[in-house]
Design a protein around this motif. Structure first.
Motif, short mmCIF file in Angstrom:
data_model
loop_
_atom_site.label_atom_id
_atom_site.label_comp_id
_atom_site.label_asym_id
_atom_site.label_seq_id
_atom_site.Cartn_x
_atom_site.Cartn_y
_atom_site.Cartn_z
N CYS A 117 -4.07 -1.55 -5.40
CA CYS A 117 -4.01 -2.88 -6.26
C CYS A 117 -3.66 -4.04 -5.61
O CYS A 117 -3.14 -3.93 -4.50
CB CYS A 117 -3.21 -2.36 -7.55
SG CYS A 117 -1.30 -2.33 -6.91
N CYS A 138 -1.71 4.03 -3.84
CA CYS A 138 -0.03 3.78 -3.72
C CYS A 138 0.67 3.90 -5.29
O CYS A 138 1.52 4.88 -5.45
CB CYS A 138 0.32 2.54 -3.23
SG CYS A 138 2.03 2.45 -2.98
N CYS A 139 0.17 3.30 -6.30
CA CYS A 139 1.18 3.22 -7.36
C CYS A 139 0.43 3.79 -8.72
O CYS A 139 0.89 3.85 -9.72
CB CYS A 139 1.51 1.77 -7.72
SG CYS A 139 0.42 0.56 -8.30
N CYS A 161 0.02 -3.82 -4.32
CA CYS A 161 0.12 -2.76 -3.20
C CYS A 161 -0.63 -3.30 -1.84
O CYS A 161 -0.43 -2.90 -0.86
CB CYS A 161 -0.29 -1.34 -3.50
SG CYS A 161 0.85 -0.74 -4.63
N ARG A 198 7.10 0.19 -4.52
CA ARG A 198 6.78 -0.78 -3.68
C ARG A 198 8.16 -1.23 -2.89
O ARG A 198 8.09 -1.47 -1.87
CB ARG A 198 6.01 -1.72 -4.28
CG ARG A 198 4.57 -1.69 -4.76
CD ARG A 198 4.00 -2.86 -5.11
NE ARG A 198 4.11 -3.02 -6.62
CZ ARG A 198 3.70 -2.88 -7.54
NH1 ARG A 198 2.56 -1.76 -7.69
NH2 ARG A 198 4.22 -2.87 -8.75
N CYS A 210 -5.07 2.74 -7.84
CA CYS A 210 -4.51 2.44 -6.66
C CYS A 210 -3.95 3.76 -5.96
O CYS A 210 -3.24 4.64 -6.72
CB CYS A 210 -3.16 1.56 -7.07
SG CYS A 210 -2.57 1.21 -5.58
ZN ZN Z 1 -0.67 -0.36 -6.48
#
Ligand code: ZN
Length: 125
Positions: free
Chosen positions: A48, A28-29, A51, A115, A26
């Motif tokens: 993901c 982002c995370c 996200c 998040r 992902c």
């Molecule tokens: Zn994510």
């Protein structure tokens, strides 16, 4: 993204696709990505399942590194919660399962806080 003295990013969530273009991580995370990318060219910036709900907020963010630094507090909080729940503060007595669960608490705490910061829309600076 913040760089280490070696020039590599602190949290290397890129590239998000393997050599065949399949989603890997992902953007982002750092969890396992699904086949939804945010970037029209270059690395697809796959995200993901959790996200993907924040894609609009992610598109507005120019520098994700400041959010990542603030999200480290979520990892620390989650580790503290795990240690308090375990009731054993000396980590040398942790067995392999405890070590892994502590690491998982840190990873999940980081991702959850990241998040939350994005969802709240408040810049962490
Ligand atoms: Zn994510």
């Amino acid at each position: 993204m913040t760089k280490l003295p070696t020039g590599k990013p602190i949290i290397p969530f890129s590239p998000t696709a393997d050599d065949q273009g399949n989603p890997t991580i992902c953007h982002c995370c750092g969890r396992r990505a699904i086949g939804i990318g945010m970037a029209p060219k270059g690395d697809p910036a796959y995200v993901c399942g959790e996200c993907v709900l924040l894609v609009e907020e992610l598109r507005k963010v120019r520098r994700l590194d400041v959010y990542e630094l603030a999200a480290l507090d979520g990892a620390v909080d989650a580790m503290g919660d795990y240690i308090n729940a375990k009731g054993l503060t000396d980590l040398q007595f942790y067995d392999e399962l405890d070590q892994r669960l502590l690491a998982k608490a840190a990873v999940m705490g980081f991702a959850d806080r990241l998040r939350k910061l994005l969802r709240d829309g408040a810049a962490p600076f």
